[in-house]
Design a protein around this motif. Sequence first.
Motif, PDB file in Angstrom:
ATOM      1  N   LEU A  43       0.826  -1.199   0.000  1.00 44.72           N
ATOM      2  CA  LEU A  43       0.000   0.000   0.000  1.00 44.72           C
ATOM      3  C   LEU A  43       0.866   1.257   0.000  1.00 44.72           C
ATOM      4  O   LEU A  43       1.935   1.293   0.607  1.00 44.72           O
ATOM      5  N   THR A  44       0.371   2.288  -0.679  1.00 43.61           N
ATOM      6  CA  THR A  44       1.040   3.590  -0.676  1.00 43.61           C
ATOM      7  C   THR A  44       0.353   4.492   0.345  1.00 43.61           C
ATOM      8  O   THR A  44      -0.706   4.174   0.880  1.00 43.61           O
ATOM      9  N   ARG A  45       0.930   5.632   0.578  1.00 45.14           N
ATOM     10  CA  ARG A  45       0.320   6.587   1.506  1.00 45.14           C
ATOM     11  C   ARG A  45      -1.060   7.015   1.016  1.00 45.14           C
ATOM     12  O   ARG A  45      -2.005   7.137   1.811  1.00 45.14           O
ATOM     13  N   GLU A  74       9.994   1.398   3.317  1.00 41.98           N
ATOM     14  CA  GLU A  74       9.555   1.698   1.960  1.00 41.98           C
ATOM     15  C   GLU A  74      10.155   0.673   1.002  1.00 41.98           C
ATOM     16  O   GLU A  74      11.302   0.245   1.177  1.00 41.98           O
ATOM     17  N   VAL A  75       9.360   0.286   0.003  1.00 44.17           N
ATOM     18  CA  VAL A  75       9.806  -0.784  -0.901  1.00 44.17           C
ATOM     19  C   VAL A  75       9.724  -0.367  -2.361  1.00 44.17           C
ATOM     20  O   VAL A  75       9.375  -1.166  -3.231  1.00 44.17           O
ATOM     21  N   GLY A  76      10.034   0.876  -2.650  1.00 43.87           N
ATOM     22  CA  GLY A  76      10.053   1.299  -4.046  1.00 43.87           C
ATOM     23  C   GLY A  76       8.689   1.753  -4.503  1.00 43.87           C
ATOM     24  O   GLY A  76       7.779   2.004  -3.711  1.00 43.87           O
ATOM     25  N   LEU A  77       8.517   1.851  -5.812  1.00 43.85           N
ATOM     26  CA  LEU A  77       7.290   2.383  -6.381  1.00 43.85           C
ATOM     27  C   LEU A  77       6.241   1.302  -6.542  1.00 43.85           C
ATOM     28  O   LEU A  77       6.546   0.162  -6.869  1.00 43.85           O
ATOM     29  N   SER A  78       4.983   1.681  -6.315  1.00 40.67           N
ATOM     30  CA  SER A  78       3.864   0.747  -6.446  1.00 40.67           C
ATOM     31  C   SER A  78       2.811   1.346  -7.352  1.00 40.67           C
ATOM     32  O   SER A  78       2.427   2.506  -7.212  1.00 40.67           O
ATOM     33  N   ARG A  79       2.334   0.567  -8.329  1.00 41.27           N
ATOM     34  CA  ARG A  79       1.284   1.018  -9.246  1.00 41.27           C
ATOM     35  C   ARG A  79      -0.053   0.349  -8.940  1.00 41.27           C
ATOM     36  O   ARG A  79      -1.020   0.530  -9.671  1.00 41.27           O
ATOM     37  N   HIS A  80      -0.114  -0.445  -7.861  1.00 45.52           N
ATOM     38  CA  HIS A  80      -1.346  -1.160  -7.542  1.00 45.52           C
ATOM     39  C   HIS A  80      -2.498  -0.173  -7.344  1.00 45.52           C
ATOM     40  O   HIS A  80      -2.513   0.601  -6.392  1.00 45.52           O
ATOM     41  N   GLY A  81      -3.464  -0.218  -8.239  1.00 46.96           N
ATOM     42  CA  GLY A  81      -4.696   0.551  -8.053  1.00 46.96           C
ATOM     43  C   GLY A  81      -4.542   2.056  -8.122  1.00 46.96           C
ATOM     44  O   GLY A  81      -5.442   2.785  -7.703  1.00 46.96           O
ATOM     45  N   GLY A  84      -1.680   7.630 -12.754  1.00 45.47           N
ATOM     46  CA  GLY A  84      -0.635   8.636 -12.787  1.00 45.47           C
ATOM     47  C   GLY A  84       0.650   8.143 -12.159  1.00 45.47           C
ATOM     48  O   GLY A  84       1.003   6.964 -12.240  1.00 45.47           O
ATOM     49  N   ARG A  85       1.359   9.067 -11.520  1.00 43.38           N
ATOM     50  CA  ARG A  85       2.654   8.736 -10.935  1.00 43.38           C
ATOM     51  C   ARG A  85       2.502   7.687  -9.831  1.00 43.38           C
ATOM     52  O   ARG A  85       1.672   7.843  -8.931  1.00 43.38           O
ATOM     53  N   PRO A  86       3.276   6.624  -9.896  1.00 41.13           N
ATOM     54  CA  PRO A  86       3.169   5.604  -8.843  1.00 41.13           C
ATOM     55  C   PRO A  86       3.656   6.124  -7.499  1.00 41.13           C
ATOM     56  O   PRO A  86       4.523   6.998  -7.427  1.00 41.13           O
ATOM     57  N   GLY A  87       3.072   5.592  -6.418  1.00 40.97           N
ATOM     58  CA  GLY A  87       3.488   5.981  -5.085  1.00 40.97           C
ATOM     59  C   GLY A  87       4.535   5.026  -4.543  1.00 40.97           C
ATOM     60  O   GLY A  87       4.860   4.003  -5.158  1.00 40.97           O
ATOM     61  N   VAL A  88       5.061   5.361  -3.383  1.00 42.17           N
ATOM     62  CA  VAL A  88       6.052   4.512  -2.729  1.00 42.17           C
ATOM     63  C   VAL A  88       5.319   3.479  -1.869  1.00 42.17           C
ATOM     64  O   VAL A  88       4.513   3.844  -1.009  1.00 42.17           O
ATOM     65  N   GLY A  89       5.589   2.207  -2.110  1.00 46.97           N
ATOM     66  CA  GLY A  89       4.935   1.146  -1.358  1.00 46.97           C
ATOM     67  C   GLY A  89       5.514   0.995   0.047  1.00 46.97           C
ATOM     68  O   GLY A  89       6.642   1.408   0.325  1.00 46.97           O
TER      69      GLY A  89
END
Length: 408
Positions: A43-45, A74-81, A84-89
């Motif tokens: 999950l991202t913020r 933090e585990v890098g970028l996440s595009r789940h759901g 636009g710009r992916p968040g940090v997982g």
Amino acid sequence: MASSAPAIAPSDAGTPGNMADVRRNNLALVLGRVVQSPAGFHLTRAQLAAATGLTKASVSSIVLDLLDAGILREVGLSRHGERGRPGVGLELNPSRGVMGMEINVDYIAAGVTRLSGELVVKDVLERDNRDSASDAVMSALAGLASGVRQAASALGLDVLGGGLAVPGLVEAGSSTVTVAPNLGWVDTKLDVARLLPGVPLGVSLFNEANAAALAELAHSPGRRDFMFISGEVGVGGGLVLNSELFTGPEGNAGEVGHIVVDPEGAPCSCGGTGCLETVAGQDAIFSAAGITVKGRTRTESMADLLGDLAAGSPAAVSAVQRAGRALGVAVASASRVVNVRAVVLGGHFAILDRWLHGPLLESLAKYAPGALSPEHVITSTVGDAGALLGAAGSVVRALVEAPHRLQA
């Protein structure tokens, strides 16, 4: 891992006088969402804000606290759901762990899990603890725990706290064993702090069967209602109802080992007569099968029993079948009272399931027809590590409910 973190919405903020409580509750809410997320889903913020109803600014501040405390990473970028710009997982920090420990009648054990519940290192020492002074047993366990902690440290894991499971009744919220008949302990205060000196979360005490039941719940999330029955020298039980451990008003519910199955039977360590433990406990089965116990390890005695069963020894087969029938009587009685629809067997009941299962089902059909479907009488999914995993998992659940305990 299931979480019981409270769902505190922003509207619950209340007055400025209780803002510290709101902050703690929201910490638990955010951490609980991370814990509940599926494996591999970070999950991202922004997703946490949407899931919790908190503002993005609040979530960012809370996440920063959890990162600083070393609970999340933090585990890098996440595009789940996200568009636009992916968040940090975000995920639970794999370099943080908790230790589960167990004292049983004929062994002690310790193991470290990551916060995610993955068992990383484990050690078991066979030791006769019958009528042993608690200090001697705790000294032996402290040595075992120290070695396991060092092994975890060598793998990069920092142990934050621990849980100790014992085969007896414990006083809720304390380190006192109310009674453990097979250990000979009554109102025994344990110095649990000596097991893991210096850990920020301390060490908590649990009943062995309850801890194992919680491990089954965590590793079988689709199973909401069941009775866990642990076969050791004693016989313990844990009740899970609606995905929650039910312990009763004094914490002693689920003592299936002391259901009377033979009113004219043998005296039990609890002071009663004819309890399930006197027929289906490990020593009771060994004795009826003619297996020597004194001066030998449980592994050696169990190997002899399994060998005799495989060879068709009448004494061994009769002993295990009698235990299975008695277990069925106890399950039938318990199921009528608590209306559970599934039974999970652990300890030697799982090991002996091949020979015990049929007689158990026959008893159920005779004494509680239709109460339990045969396919719902199953063996443990976590094996002999259940008490360790459950004790460790309980520490993680406590952390999820109060993550502020790790904040600087």
